[in-house]
Design a protein around this motif. Sequence first.
Motif: not given
Length: 301
Positions: A111-114, A205-217, A279-289
């Motif tokens: 369950f992922v919440s804003a 774009n980075d925000l929706v990519a982050m939601y996707c990253f959280v779900i896929e990982n 924290k999210i960067i150390k988990a492997g997320f990369q910002f496009q912008f």
Amino acid sequence: MKILITGATGLIGKELVKLFLAKNHSVHYLTTSKSKIVSKPNYQGFYWNPEQSKIDENCIYEVDAIIHLAGANIAKRWTNAYKQEIIESRILSSELLYNLVRKHPNQVKQFVSASGTAIYPESITKVYDETTKETEDSFLSNVVKKWEESANRFQVLNIKVCKLRTGVVLSNDGGALPEMAKPIKLGFGAAMGSGKQIQSWIHINDLVAMYCFVIENQLEGVYNAATLNPISNQELTTVIAKTLKKPLFLPNIPQFLMKLLLGEMSYLLFSSKNISSDKIIKAGFQFQFPEIKEAVADLYS
């Protein structure tokens, strides 16, 4: 993977749906408007009405994860009645989802919440991360606390819970950026108050990519959704003006004037939140912008 999304027709939700479909995930979404129910391959709408505790229970069928974005817009005048709506729109909808998952056999694992950065104290100099225990005593901070508490209930169902505390979302399709750009385009642009207040921001774009990253990982816990490069209101105003090739010559707009015009909601214009996304960067997320100039240039290219 099949994801159930609330708030799927909103600013963030629309872009999130596009990304999930592009990645060949299936999307179920909940809407309070029956006219917005669409049935397409990998994209299916379902009706719900949290105020009346109504929900089409078929929405949970074969769903792996839920993303909860629904909530009344905070960028409207905060009358007492609307304050209540801001709270209830988040809590009642979360409770309805919780009861649905609890009562029916399902395969929901996450369950992922804003959530919001309003929970952090006001400061121009301090940088806050997810370990910060100190919170602000304000209306919006209390909304965030209740919002996150309602999300945490899913943990008792052995579901991973993740909360994304989101900064100022930059998009040319809604939110703060078009509102800031309007007076600048007309030649009346100016920073707010001292202009020194810190704004932690993120490109849509980075925000929706982050939601996707959280779900896929399958991440859980709290993550700050903002770049590592927050800027002052003065700097943001200047960047927008330069990108639009418009001059800035007016004095900064006094805080008392905006409070007269907007009431308590003017807090959004003068709030200062400097947050870390380590924290999210150390988990492997990369910002496009990661930089504001590139983000604004992309949105107005």
